[in-house]
Design a protein around this motif. Structure first.
Motif, PDB file in Angstrom:
ATOM      1  N   GLN A 126       0.818  -1.211   0.000  1.00 20.27           N
ATOM      2  CA  GLN A 126       0.000   0.000   0.000  1.00 20.27           C
ATOM      3  C   GLN A 126       0.857   1.269   0.000  1.00 20.27           C
ATOM      4  OE1 GLN A 126      -3.199  -0.929  -0.150  1.00 20.27           O
ATOM      5  NE2 GLN A 126      -2.453  -3.034   0.144  1.00 20.27           N
ATOM      6  N   ALA A 127       2.161   1.132  -0.171  1.00 18.73           N
ATOM      7  CA  ALA A 127       3.072   2.262  -0.002  1.00 18.73           C
ATOM      8  C   ALA A 127       2.735   3.442  -0.905  1.00 18.73           C
ATOM      9  CB  ALA A 127       4.514   1.808  -0.242  1.00 18.73           C
ATOM     10  N   ALA A 128       2.295   3.185  -2.119  1.00 21.89           N
ATOM     11  CA  ALA A 128       2.004   4.268  -3.070  1.00 21.89           C
ATOM     12  C   ALA A 128       0.828   5.116  -2.627  1.00 21.89           C
ATOM     13  CB  ALA A 128       1.749   3.692  -4.457  1.00 21.89           C
ATOM     14  N   ARG A 129       0.002   4.600  -1.723  1.00 21.18           N
ATOM     15  CA  ARG A 129      -1.158   5.344  -1.238  1.00 21.18           C
ATOM     16  C   ARG A 129      -0.790   6.326  -0.135  1.00 21.18           C
ATOM     17  NH1 ARG A 129      -5.326   0.751   0.367  1.00 21.18           N
ATOM     18  NH2 ARG A 129      -6.558   2.604   0.942  1.00 21.18           N
ATOM     19  N   ILE A 130       0.409   6.194   0.403  1.00 23.21           N
ATOM     20  CA  ILE A 130       0.801   7.033   1.541  1.00 23.21           C
ATOM     21  C   ILE A 130       1.501   8.283   1.024  1.00 23.21           C
ATOM     22  CG2 ILE A 130       2.215   7.141   3.627  1.00 23.21           C
ATOM     23  CD1 ILE A 130       1.796   4.122   3.940  1.00 23.21           C
ATOM     24  N   ARG A 131       0.844   9.413   1.168  1.00 21.21           N
ATOM     25  CA  ARG A 131       1.392  10.676   0.672  1.00 21.21           C
ATOM     26  C   ARG A 131       1.689  11.658   1.802  1.00 21.21           C
ATOM     27  NH1 ARG A 131       0.843  10.914  -4.953  1.00 21.21           N
ATOM     28  NH2 ARG A 131       0.596   8.754  -5.654  1.00 21.21           N
ATOM     29  N   GLN A 132       1.302  11.309   3.036  1.00 18.93           N
ATOM     30  CA  GLN A 132       1.522  12.215   4.157  1.00 18.93           C
ATOM     31  C   GLN A 132       2.988  12.191   4.586  1.00 18.93           C
ATOM     32  OE1 GLN A 132      -0.616   9.588   3.980  1.00 18.93           O
ATOM     33  NE2 GLN A 132      -2.363   9.865   5.387  1.00 18.93           N
ATOM     34  N   PRO A 133       3.446  13.247   5.299  1.00 17.57           N
ATOM     35  CA  PRO A 133       4.795  13.232   5.875  1.00 17.57           C
ATOM     36  C   PRO A 133       4.962  12.045   6.807  1.00 17.57           C
ATOM     37  CG  PRO A 133       3.870  15.434   5.964  1.00 17.57           C
ATOM     38  CD  PRO A 133       2.756  14.533   5.534  1.00 17.57           C
ATOM     39  N   LEU A 134       6.122  11.419   6.740  1.00 16.95           N
ATOM     40  CA  LEU A 134       6.347  10.176   7.470  1.00 16.95           C
ATOM     41  C   LEU A 134       7.765  10.149   8.035  1.00 16.95           C
ATOM     42  CD1 LEU A 134       5.412   7.288   8.254  1.00 16.95           C
ATOM     43  CD2 LEU A 134       6.148   6.546   5.982  1.00 16.95           C
ATOM     44  N   LEU A 135       7.873   9.805   9.310  1.00 19.58           N
ATOM     45  CA  LEU A 135       9.159   9.623   9.972  1.00 19.58           C
ATOM     46  C   LEU A 135       9.340   8.140  10.264  1.00 19.58           C
ATOM     47  CD1 LEU A 135      11.669  10.926  11.346  1.00 19.58           C
ATOM     48  CD2 LEU A 135      10.313  11.042  13.449  1.00 19.58           C
ATOM     49  N   LEU A 136      10.414   7.540   9.748  1.00 20.14           N
ATOM     50  CA  LEU A 136      10.709   6.120   9.920  1.00 20.14           C
ATOM     51  C   LEU A 136      12.012   5.958  10.683  1.00 20.14           C
ATOM     52  CD1 LEU A 136      10.110   4.951   6.224  1.00 20.14           C
ATOM     53  CD2 LEU A 136       8.505   4.680   8.127  1.00 20.14           C
TER      54      LEU A 136
ATOM     55  N   GLY B  95      12.251  -2.072   7.338  1.00 17.89           N
ATOM     56  CA  GLY B  95      12.274  -0.630   7.161  1.00 17.89           C
ATOM     57  C   GLY B  95      12.833  -0.203   5.817  1.00 17.89           C
ATOM     58  N   ARG B  96      13.932  -0.802   5.398  1.00 19.44           N
ATOM     59  CA  ARG B  96      14.560  -0.378   4.146  1.00 19.44           C
ATOM     60  C   ARG B  96      13.688  -0.681   2.930  1.00 19.44           C
ATOM     61  NH1 ARG B  96      20.807  -2.271   5.455  1.00 19.44           N
ATOM     62  NH2 ARG B  96      21.342  -0.465   6.765  1.00 19.44           N
ATOM     63  N   GLN B  97      13.054  -1.850   2.924  1.00 20.43           N
ATOM     64  CA  GLN B  97      12.196  -2.174   1.783  1.00 20.43           C
ATOM     65  C   GLN B  97      11.004  -1.231   1.720  1.00 20.43           C
ATOM     66  OE1 GLN B  97      11.191  -6.274   0.987  1.00 20.43           O
ATOM     67  NE2 GLN B  97      13.117  -7.036   1.835  1.00 20.43           N
ATOM     68  N   PHE B  98      10.448  -0.912   2.881  1.00 17.75           N
ATOM     69  CA  PHE B  98       9.318   0.014   2.861  1.00 17.75           C
ATOM     70  C   PHE B  98       9.782   1.428   2.487  1.00 17.75           C
ATOM     71  CE2 PHE B  98       6.469   3.140   4.637  1.00 17.75           C
ATOM     72  CZ  PHE B  98       5.258   2.709   4.118  1.00 17.75           C
ATOM     73  N   ARG B  99      10.910   1.854   3.035  1.00 17.84           N
ATOM     74  CA  ARG B  99      11.429   3.185   2.690  1.00 17.84           C
ATOM     75  C   ARG B  99      11.604   3.329   1.180  1.00 17.84           C
ATOM     76  NH1 ARG B  99      17.571   3.858   3.795  1.00 17.84           N
ATOM     77  NH2 ARG B  99      17.412   2.321   2.108  1.00 17.84           N
ATOM     78  N   ASP B 100      12.190   2.316   0.566  1.00 16.85           N
ATOM     79  CA  ASP B 100      12.409   2.384  -0.877  1.00 16.85           C
ATOM     80  C   ASP B 100      11.081   2.409  -1.637  1.00 16.85           C
ATOM     81  OD1 ASP B 100      15.072   2.302  -0.278  1.00 16.85           O
ATOM     82  OD2 ASP B 100      15.331   0.180  -0.782  1.00 16.85           O
ATOM     83  N   ALA B 101      10.088   1.654  -1.140  1.00 14.06           N
ATOM     84  CA  ALA B 101       8.798   1.600  -1.834  1.00 14.06           C
ATOM     85  C   ALA B 101       8.040   2.919  -1.697  1.00 14.06           C
ATOM     86  CB  ALA B 101       7.961   0.447  -1.280  1.00 14.06           C
TER      87      ALA B 101
ATOM     88  N   ALA C  86       9.304   6.276  -3.583  1.00 12.29           N
ATOM     89  CA  ALA C  86       9.094   6.403  -5.032  1.00 12.29           C
ATOM     90  C   ALA C  86       7.969   7.378  -5.350  1.00 12.29           C
ATOM     91  CB  ALA C  86       8.787   5.033  -5.633  1.00 12.29           C
ATOM     92  N   THR C  87       7.016   7.521  -4.418  1.00  7.79           N
ATOM     93  CA  THR C  87       5.870   8.413  -4.660  1.00  7.79           C
ATOM     94  C   THR C  87       5.699   9.469  -3.573  1.00  7.79           C
ATOM     95  OG1 THR C  87       4.452   6.755  -3.601  1.00  7.79           O
ATOM     96  CG2 THR C  87       4.582   6.712  -6.004  1.00  7.79           C
ATOM     97  N   ASN C  88       6.527   9.425  -2.547  1.00  7.06           N
ATOM     98  CA  ASN C  88       6.380  10.350  -1.414  1.00  7.06           C
ATOM     99  C   ASN C  88       7.757  10.917  -1.076  1.00  7.06           C
ATOM    100  OD1 ASN C  88       5.893  11.710   0.994  1.00  7.06           O
ATOM    101  ND2 ASN C  88       4.683  10.052   1.888  1.00  7.06           N
ATOM    102  N   LYS C  89       7.940  12.192  -1.281  1.00  8.57           N
ATOM    103  CA  LYS C  89       9.238  12.825  -1.031  1.00  8.57           C
ATOM    104  C   LYS C  89       9.340  13.411   0.367  1.00  8.57           C
ATOM    105  CE  LYS C  89      10.314  11.734  -5.166  1.00  8.57           C
ATOM    106  NZ  LYS C  89      11.161  10.504  -5.343  1.00  8.57           N
TER     107      LYS C  89
END
Length: 690
Positions: free
Chosen positions: A610-620, A634-640, A643-646
């Protein structure tokens, strides 16, 4: 300290940190427990006061009650073990090392203590030594090493060591006191497999003077042991192939026999959880007895069943607690509902509890009595939602209190937020308990920025009423904090627990969102300034919350969080998780989801998917030495997600495990959280009230 009664004696000699030159004497004067006046120029409570290590590690009365052992240190110094003679007021440091901190401690008898050591300034990734095991007399003599520290024969200041039999590093103290009337105590020895998973637990009877140990015969593969009130092995817990079996060592024939067997993860009607033995040999257990919630029962050995009437019930809550007794009889029980409490069966002890509560009216006061029936002192641990734990000694004859030490003396309780137990309805009607913490001095009608703080587990009891560093820190920065006990949380009955089975990312997630919406409806929260946060399962729920409810949550803070259920099962080819094969085979398919039968559901509730659906600011944030949720989550999710959330911030603590053990990392992390929240839902947020 503000919560203390003015009846505390001034200049008490038991504030022995003065004698040890470890810390300044704490104030005995009292002040009303009211919010401090709000001042625009007042500095916020320091980060370190919440997240630094405590220099006081608790205290224990000796079996006879004359001596008090305490773990104490000073800023920048190691934790030492000191003993106070309560009659003569003499203080003696009996153990302390330059390269280790005193860890757990127990009284072996009135003359001798056993303890292990730890290194509070070393993160898990750099830890290569075990806890070790040592014993010493109360006057500091006869210090002896009993177990190694993964190859270290002694801590550096142990003195000359004549090589004798020393137990291996995987030897550990029990959380049970034993008889406390000889030089012996029981310890456990854990057998690990090649993956580092616990395979079996042996029980050893250890002479703390000679170091000689003998093994107790096991009835089967054992995961835990229980001693009776005479300090003898009486119960063994076996867990294998998804089944838990209780074995009882019958004193009549001195042979092990099975008492009960049940599903390790789902429980069942016959499930009983042993709590302890009374001095007369009665076994007390937690069981449902045909009801929704657990209660405390006595077990009938003849019938193999619990006795019909419960000894203690905590209505609306599963009974959870411990037995309180001395060598002669069972005196009462300690329990946990929305907070901790005690029920005393002995009228004199109930009267003593009432006196102490009058002296300390603003706190919960947990009283511990020594095993000797005529002991002159009792030890009291006091706390509240705004006050961290403080230890005092109660002189039973004089009716007076002496302060011993405090867990976080830098915390000013007047500047902490009030915590309230609340309940709200989920969308399907299930009642969800929660804790609400609001900033000190906040107006009743203020619509505050809200942090939904989600506990880990998830099949554990969440936060209970009392001072908590995470929630109080957030409240000190102006946020309301709601901590929901969503379905699947234990402690609120079988219905609440089973309602969470196979509901990761589904109804469990709805419970959290419904709590945020309840807070908005109650006028407690600003609907435009809500953030979700949590670690481990709470991290998973943070990510799924951002994906499922993008209009509700403005941002997310996630640390050590599960990012894909499939990764819990399969992991990564280069790194091993400490999630046990037993849990994967028998627990996870039933409580979380079967990787084959429920594959579509697990795919739909995977944060990575569901990573592409997350557009809010995020601290990991993740720890490089985390074996429960390894870094690849964490790293796999961060990379995913990147791609759509800066607007993703990444924190990596290479030597940390499942959470932050080092104060420097805790302070760094929460400092970053403070800035992140301030920017997104705090005073610096674009739509913050001006």
């Amino acid at each position: 300290m503000p919560f203390m009664s003015a009846k505390l004696r001034r200049g008490t000699v038991l504030a022995f940190n003065l004698v040890l030159a470890l810390a300044a004497h704490a104030q005995d004067s009292a002040a009303p427990d009211v919010p401090a006046p709000r001042q625009a120029t007042a500095a916020l409570p320091a980060l370190a006061s919440f997240f630094d290590n405590s220099n006081f590690g608790g205290a224990l009365l000796s079996p006879g009650g004359r001596y008090l052992a305490a773990r104490h240190g000073a800023p920048g110094k190691r934790i030492m073990l000191a003993v106070v003679d309560l009659q003569t007021k003499a203080v003696k440091v009996v153990a302390g090392f330059s390269d280790a901190d005193i860890g757990h401690m127990v009284w072996v008898n009135d003359e001798r203590l056993a303890f292990d050591v730890t290194e509070r300034d070393v993160a898990p990734g750099e830890t290569y030594l075990g806890a070790g095991l040592y014993a010493v007399n109360r006057d500091g003599s006869s210090l002896r090493q009993l177990a190694t520290r993964r190859g270290e024969s002694f801590v550096s200041e142990g003195g000359t060591h004549i090589q004798k039999k020393i137990l291996p590093w995987h030897t550990f103290l029990m959380n049970q006191t034993g008889a406390q009337d000889s030089e012996y105590l029981y310890v456990t020895s854990v057998d690990f497999d090649e993956r580092g998973q616990k395979r079996n637990v042996s029980l050893l009877r250890l002479n703390t003077l000679t170091g000689q140990a003998t093994s107790v015969l096991r009835p089967a593969t054992v995961s835990g042991w229980m001693l009776d009130y005479q300090g003898r092995p009486r119960l063994a817990v076996g867990a294998e192939k998804g089944k838990t079996t209780l074995y009882y060592l019958d004193p009549a024939g001195d042979k092990w026999r099975s008492l009960a067997s049940y599903d390790s993860y789902k429980g069942g009607r016959n499930a009983i959880m042993p709590l302890g033995f009374g001095p007369d040999g009665t076994l007390y257990v937690e069981a449902r007895g045909g009801k929704d919630t657990l209660a405390l029962y006595a077990f009938d050995y003849a019938s193999g069943k619990i006795r019909p009437e419960p000894l203690v019930e905590t209505r609306g809550y599963d009974f959870s607690g411990q037995l309180l007794g001395n060598r002669a009889r069972l005196l009462g029980v300690r329990y946990e509902t929305d907070a901790e409490g005690s029920t005393w069966f002995d009228p004199a002890l109930q009267a003593m509890q009432d006196k102490i509560d009058k002296l300390l009216p603003s706190t919960i006061n947990l009283v511990s009595v020594p095993s000797a029936p005529d002991a002159p002192w009792a030890l009291v641990r006091s706390y509240s939602d705004r006050q961290p734990s403080v230890y005092t000694l109660y002189d039973i004859k004089a009716g007076t209190l002496d302060r011993v030490g405090a867990a976080h003396p830098e915390i000013d309780s007047r500047r902490m937020g009030r915590q309230e137990q609340v309940r709200y309805k989920a969308r399907d009607g299930l009642e969800i308990p929660a804790l609400l913490t609001r900033p000190a001095g906040a107006a009743k009608d203020a619509k505050l920025p809200l942090v939904m703080l989600v506990h880990g587990g998830p099949y554990v009891r969440g936060s209970t009423w009392g001072w908590n560093a995470d929630s109080q820190f957030l409240a000190s920065r102006g946020y309301a904090v709601l901590e929901p006990s969503f379905r699947g949380t234990t402690g609120f009955g079988a219905k609440h627990f089973t309602a969470g089975w196979k509901q990761w990312g589904l109804a469990m997630q709805d419970d959290i969102a419904d709590g945020a919406r309840w807070a908005v409806a109650q006028g407690l929260a600003d609907p435009k300034r809500i953030c979700i946060a949590g670690a481990s399962y709470g991290g998973y729920a943070t990510l799924m919350g951002l994906a499922r409810d993008p209009d509700l949550y403005r941002c997310g803070v996630e640390w050590a969080g599960v990012t894909d259920i499939g990764l819990l099962y399969n992991g990564h080819w280069g790194i091993q998780s400490d999630v046990s094969d037993e849990w994967k085979q028998y627990g996870m398919p039933e409580l979380i989801g079967d990787p084959v039968k429920d594959a579509a559901q697990l795919e739909a509730t995977s944060p990575i998917r569901q990573a592409a659906r997350i557009r809010q600011p995020l601290l990991l944030a993740y720890g490089g030495a985390d074996q429960r949720v390894p870094m690849y989550h964490g790293r796999q999710f961060r990379d995913a997600v990147s791609a759509t959330n800066k607007r993703v911030e990444w924190i990596e603590y290479g030597d940390e495990g499942h959470g932050w053990s080092l104060p420097a990392h805790r302070i760094d992390f929460w400092g970053r959280v403070e800035k992140f929240l301030d920017k997104n839902i705090g005073n610096q947020a674009a739509d913050a009230p001006r």
